[in-house]
Design a protein around this motif. Structure first.
Motif, short mmCIF file in Angstrom:
data_model
loop_
_atom_site.label_atom_id
_atom_site.label_comp_id
_atom_site.label_asym_id
_atom_site.label_seq_id
_atom_site.Cartn_x
_atom_site.Cartn_y
_atom_site.Cartn_z
N ARG A 221 0.84 -1.21 0.00
CA ARG A 221 0.00 0.00 0.00
C ARG A 221 0.87 1.26 0.00
O ARG A 221 0.59 2.21 -0.72
CB ARG A 221 -0.93 -0.01 1.22
CG ARG A 221 -1.77 1.22 1.38
CD ARG A 221 -2.86 1.29 0.34
NE ARG A 221 -3.68 2.46 0.61
CZ ARG A 221 -4.23 3.22 -0.32
NH1 ARG A 221 -4.08 2.89 -1.58
NH2 ARG A 221 -4.94 4.27 -0.01
N LYS B 73 -2.85 -7.44 -4.95
CA LYS B 73 -3.25 -7.22 -6.35
C LYS B 73 -4.68 -7.67 -6.61
O LYS B 73 -5.34 -7.14 -7.51
CB LYS B 73 -2.28 -7.92 -7.29
CG LYS B 73 -0.93 -7.22 -7.37
CD LYS B 73 -0.02 -7.89 -8.37
CE LYS B 73 1.27 -7.10 -8.52
NZ LYS B 73 2.16 -7.68 -9.54
N ALA B 74 -5.17 -8.64 -5.82
CA ALA B 74 -6.52 -9.14 -6.01
C ALA B 74 -7.56 -8.23 -5.35
O ALA B 74 -8.75 -8.37 -5.62
CB ALA B 74 -6.65 -10.55 -5.46
N MET B 75 -7.12 -7.32 -4.50
CA MET B 75 -8.04 -6.44 -3.78
C MET B 75 -8.60 -5.37 -4.70
O MET B 75 -7.93 -4.92 -5.63
CB MET B 75 -7.32 -5.75 -2.62
CG MET B 75 -6.92 -6.62 -1.49
SD MET B 75 -6.03 -5.62 -0.27
CE MET B 75 -6.13 -6.68 1.14
N SER B 76 -9.82 -4.94 -4.38
CA SER B 76 -10.40 -3.81 -5.09
C SER B 76 -9.71 -2.53 -4.60
O SER B 76 -9.02 -2.53 -3.58
CB SER B 76 -11.90 -3.73 -4.83
OG SER B 76 -12.13 -3.38 -3.48
N ALA B 77 -9.93 -1.44 -5.30
CA ALA B 77 -9.33 -0.16 -4.90
C ALA B 77 -9.82 0.24 -3.51
O ALA B 77 -9.06 0.78 -2.70
CB ALA B 77 -9.67 0.92 -5.92
N ASP B 78 -11.09 -0.04 -3.20
CA ASP B 78 -11.63 0.29 -1.88
C ASP B 78 -10.96 -0.54 -0.79
O ASP B 78 -10.66 -0.01 0.29
CB ASP B 78 -13.14 0.07 -1.84
CG ASP B 78 -13.90 1.06 -2.70
OD1 ASP B 78 -13.36 2.16 -2.96
OD2 ASP B 78 -15.03 0.75 -3.11
N GLU B 79 -10.74 -1.82 -1.06
CA GLU B 79 -10.08 -2.67 -0.08
C GLU B 79 -8.64 -2.22 0.14
O GLU B 79 -8.15 -2.20 1.27
CB GLU B 79 -10.11 -4.13 -0.54
CG GLU B 79 -11.49 -4.76 -0.51
CD GLU B 79 -11.52 -6.14 -1.15
OE1 GLU B 79 -12.24 -7.01 -0.63
OE2 GLU B 79 -10.82 -6.36 -2.15
N GLN B 80 -7.97 -1.83 -0.95
CA GLN B 80 -6.60 -1.34 -0.81
C GLN B 80 -6.58 -0.05 0.00
O GLN B 80 -5.70 0.15 0.83
CB GLN B 80 -5.97 -1.11 -2.19
CG GLN B 80 -5.65 -2.39 -2.92
CD GLN B 80 -5.04 -2.14 -4.29
OE1 GLN B 80 -4.83 -1.00 -4.70
NE2 GLN B 80 -4.77 -3.22 -5.02
#
Length: 111
Positions: free
Chosen positions: A12, A47-54
């Motif tokens: 992040r 890398k598998a996370m959505s932008a919100d999760e990141q």
């Protein structure tokens, strides 16, 4: 903080710094303290996370600092000028070599 969370935070931080997270950058920012499988798993998860999760990953001051270039590693104008001069010289040499090769090729076609 778990080792996996450390990898996610490092990824992040790199992302926030405008650098795409990679194994090499994450390993450099965390040092050799974590085994490679954890680094790989963490990067894959990030890398598998959505932008919100990141965005939900909390970057705290207690987390290991990511290795992000600072003003100390930013090239100076003189260094950049020198690099441009070297690249220009290399380009001129390559253009000359291409011209020579084309001339030889065209000379063979004429016979």
């Amino acid at each position: 903080m778990s080792p996996l969370e450390q990898v996610l935070v490092a990824a992040r931080k790199l992302s926030l710094a405008g650098k795409p997270p990679s194994l090499a950058l994450i390993k450099a920012s965390l040092g050799n303290s974590l085994p490679m499988p954890i680094l790989v798993q963490g990067l894959q998860r990030f890398k598998a996370m959505s932008a919100d999760e990141q965005a939900a990953i909390v970057v705290t001051s207690t987390a290991p600092a990511a290795s992000v270039p600072t003003d100390d590693t930013t090239p100076t104008l003189a260094q950049l000028t020198e690099q441009v001069a070297r690249l220009t010289a290399n380009q001129e040499i390559l253009i000359e070599r291409i011209s020579d090769l084309e001339a030889k090729l065209n000379g063979k076609d004429a016979h």
